[in-house]
Design a protein around this motif. Sequence first.
Motif, PDB file in Angstrom:
ATOM      1  N   GLN A 110      -6.114   0.155  14.734  1.00 53.42           N
ATOM      2  CA  GLN A 110      -6.739  -0.863  15.577  1.00 53.42           C
ATOM      3  C   GLN A 110      -6.992  -2.175  14.854  1.00 53.42           C
ATOM      4  N   ASP A 111      -6.801  -2.203  13.555  1.00 47.77           N
ATOM      5  CA  ASP A 111      -6.919  -3.450  12.808  1.00 47.77           C
ATOM      6  C   ASP A 111      -6.096  -3.338  11.535  1.00 47.77           C
ATOM      7  N   ALA A 112      -5.995  -4.448  10.813  1.00 46.67           N
ATOM      8  CA  ALA A 112      -5.146  -4.478   9.622  1.00 46.67           C
ATOM      9  C   ALA A 112      -5.648  -3.533   8.537  1.00 46.67           C
ATOM     10  N   ALA A 113      -6.962  -3.411   8.389  1.00 45.80           N
ATOM     11  CA  ALA A 113      -7.515  -2.525   7.354  1.00 45.80           C
ATOM     12  C   ALA A 113      -7.130  -1.076   7.615  1.00 45.80           C
ATOM     13  N   GLN A 114      -7.237  -0.641   8.874  1.00 50.54           N
ATOM     14  CA  GLN A 114      -6.840   0.731   9.216  1.00 50.54           C
ATOM     15  C   GLN A 114      -5.355   0.949   8.945  1.00 50.54           C
ATOM     16  N   LEU A 115      -4.553  -0.047   9.285  1.00 47.59           N
ATOM     17  CA  LEU A 115      -3.115   0.083   9.066  1.00 47.59           C
ATOM     18  C   LEU A 115      -2.788   0.194   7.585  1.00 47.59           C
ATOM     19  N   ILE A 116      -3.414  -0.636   6.769  1.00 48.84           N
ATOM     20  CA  ILE A 116      -3.158  -0.604   5.327  1.00 48.84           C
ATOM     21  C   ILE A 116      -3.589   0.734   4.733  1.00 48.84           C
ATOM     22  N   GLN A 136       0.455   7.351   3.913  1.00 47.78           N
ATOM     23  CA  GLN A 136       1.875   7.571   4.162  1.00 47.78           C
ATOM     24  C   GLN A 136       2.675   7.507   2.857  1.00 47.78           C
ATOM     25  N   GLY A 137       2.301   6.578   1.973  1.00 47.08           N
ATOM     26  CA  GLY A 137       2.960   6.492   0.677  1.00 47.08           C
ATOM     27  C   GLY A 137       2.717   7.723  -0.180  1.00 47.08           C
ATOM     28  N   ALA A 138       1.490   8.274  -0.099  1.00 46.88           N
ATOM     29  CA  ALA A 138       1.195   9.503  -0.838  1.00 46.88           C
ATOM     30  C   ALA A 138       2.055  10.647  -0.324  1.00 46.88           C
ATOM     31  N   ALA A 139       2.226  10.711   1.001  1.00 47.44           N
ATOM     32  CA  ALA A 139       3.079  11.753   1.576  1.00 47.44           C
ATOM     33  C   ALA A 139       4.528  11.574   1.141  1.00 47.44           C
ATOM     34  N   ALA A 140       4.985  10.326   1.105  1.00 44.37           N
ATOM     35  CA  ALA A 140       6.356  10.050   0.681  1.00 44.37           C
ATOM     36  C   ALA A 140       6.604  10.522  -0.748  1.00 44.37           C
ATOM     37  N   ALA A 141       5.579  10.412  -1.593  1.00 41.00           N
ATOM     38  CA  ALA A 141       5.718  10.856  -2.985  1.00 41.00           C
ATOM     39  C   ALA A 141       5.998  12.353  -3.067  1.00 41.00           C
ATOM     40  N   LEU A 142       5.514  13.111  -2.085  1.00 43.60           N
ATOM     41  CA  LEU A 142       5.742  14.554  -2.078  1.00 43.60           C
ATOM     42  C   LEU A 142       7.139  14.922  -1.591  1.00 43.60           C
ATOM     43  N   LEU A 143       7.891  13.930  -1.124  1.00 44.92           N
ATOM     44  CA  LEU A 143       9.224  14.194  -0.588  1.00 44.92           C
ATOM     45  C   LEU A 143      10.350  13.861  -1.562  1.00 44.92           C
ATOM     46  N   VAL A 144      10.185  12.805  -2.355  1.00 42.87           N
ATOM     47  CA  VAL A 144      11.328  12.303  -3.125  1.00 42.87           C
ATOM     48  C   VAL A 144      11.733  13.217  -4.287  1.00 42.87           C
ATOM     49  N   PRO A 145      10.852  13.493  -5.277  1.00 39.76           N
ATOM     50  CA  PRO A 145      11.298  14.360  -6.372  1.00 39.76           C
ATOM     51  C   PRO A 145      11.707  15.764  -5.917  1.00 39.76           C
ATOM     52  N   PRO A 146      10.963  16.414  -4.994  1.00 43.86           N
ATOM     53  CA  PRO A 146      11.418  17.734  -4.552  1.00 43.86           C
ATOM     54  C   PRO A 146      12.790  17.713  -3.884  1.00 43.86           C
ATOM     55  N   SER A 147      13.086  16.658  -3.115  1.00 43.85           N
ATOM     56  CA  SER A 147      14.389  16.607  -2.450  1.00 43.85           C
ATOM     57  C   SER A 147      15.516  16.549  -3.477  1.00 43.85           C
ATOM     58  N   ALA A 191       0.845  -1.202   0.000  1.00 45.12           N
ATOM     59  CA  ALA A 191       0.000   0.000   0.000  1.00 45.12           C
ATOM     60  C   ALA A 191       0.874   1.244   0.000  1.00 45.12           C
ATOM     61  N   TYR A 192       1.939   1.197   0.766  1.00 45.48           N
ATOM     62  CA  TYR A 192       2.898   2.309   0.813  1.00 45.48           C
ATOM     63  C   TYR A 192       3.616   2.450  -0.533  1.00 45.48           C
ATOM     64  N   ALA A 193       4.146   1.333  -1.036  1.00 44.26           N
ATOM     65  CA  ALA A 193       4.910   1.385  -2.282  1.00 44.26           C
ATOM     66  C   ALA A 193       4.051   1.786  -3.472  1.00 44.26           C
ATOM     67  N   LEU A 194       2.797   1.312  -3.516  1.00 41.08           N
ATOM     68  CA  LEU A 194       1.919   1.620  -4.646  1.00 41.08           C
ATOM     69  C   LEU A 194       1.573   3.102  -4.717  1.00 41.08           C
TER      70      LEU A 194
END
Length: 457
Positions: free
Chosen positions: A97-103, A109-120, A54-57
């Motif tokens: 509190q469960d796997a669905a919430q975590l995913i 979190q992955g969407a946020a990470a996308a905003l960090l890599v190219p700008p850096s 989910a993060y990587a996608l």
Amino acid sequence: MTQTRPAKLPLILAAASFGFTIVQLDVTIVNVALDAIGREFSAPTAWLQWVVDAYALLLAALLLSAGTLGDRFGPRRVFLAGLALFAVSSAACGLAQDAAQLILSRAVQGAAAALLVPPSLALIAHAAAGDDKARAWAVGWWTAAGGVSIAAGPVIGGLLIGALGWRWVFLVNLPLCLAGAAMTLAFVPEVPPREKRPLDLPGQALGFLALAGLVAAMIEGGHRGWGGPLTLGLLVAGLAAAAAFLAVEARSAHPAVPLATFQARRVWSAVVVGVSVNFSYYGVIFVLGLFLQRSAGYGAVQAGLAFLPLTATFIVSNLLSDRIAARFGSARTMAGGLLVGAVGYALTSRLSADSAYWSMVPGFLLIPAGMGLAVPAMTSALLASVDRHESGTASGVLNACRQAGGAAGVAVMGALAAGGPERIAAGLRVSGLIATVVLLGAAWVAGRSEGRRVVVA
């Protein structure tokens, strides 16, 4: 202004690398937590694959537009926004509190990470504009920071789990994001945005659907069977979205992925190398985390410390890469690094549940040594092949392809390891062989890239 850039470069590099480190850390820090997460939430291996994918996608899909956002609104603003969203989503992961919430939280979190890599990377490219040597030096340190953090993730994760529990592999991001924001505000000047180019929303949506459909098909195929209706439906949907994506991008005035970029042989070679490295590393590390705990019987702290040799050679090989590339060329440096990594994966494919730890160490040293040589040469080749004003978009394309490769690696190799301890051990051996073959193929492509020009219609 140009004369002051070399003096400011180390401070800008430190702030940009800090953000990239957080992104890369969260790729692998979760691996040693998967066993604990699975036990607490009674989650099967397929769900654990989604915790990683989910993060990587989302990172892969949104990188297609994140580079354009940085070029349009300024990389510093986008970078700070990414840090804020990463902190919020990390807190949500830690409180799930469960796997669905975590995913779901991992997807944000992955969407946020996308905003960090190219700008850096764009901030570094602008700071070193006009100085190829300074840019190569900075890219070497940037990739070293990311490489060490991705290798150190399981080590840090194991120690956090042993001391505080698995939720802290996510909550640790809160002070890290705060420190990164403070450094950016203090040291990094804003880069003037370019023309307000519109986002390619149709291409972005189709790209995400293609990635999600194909990765979901690989995950479900390993668990439900490749001939099942769900697997076939996801595969067809993913392929249809991919075909539509290519058609839309070929006709778009402002494509998320400018296909003409791939006509440059160094760009094409960099993408092949990036996809191959991430496919192999993400997939093998996912299986290895399960192998150490469920097959070899290591505890979370022991498993984390077992990964320590994977960090040892990253720094040295990363920092030597630009010197080696300056002497032998980026193509030979990429190919050489891939061959070293292939040997490491071949050694890993020989492991079994009763293997002594010392027998794991040679492979654990060679894998990061090879990656550390190949990745900086790959990144520098890409940046040298595009106009610096397009650096954000170009790095977004490269890293989107890399993250897509990583998600595919987790899907394919995770499916091979679904089951009990014996199945996981067998899956690790097959995964090591697959990674070896993939890196050998990528080394062949990289070695021939200097003399070829690939045209994408």
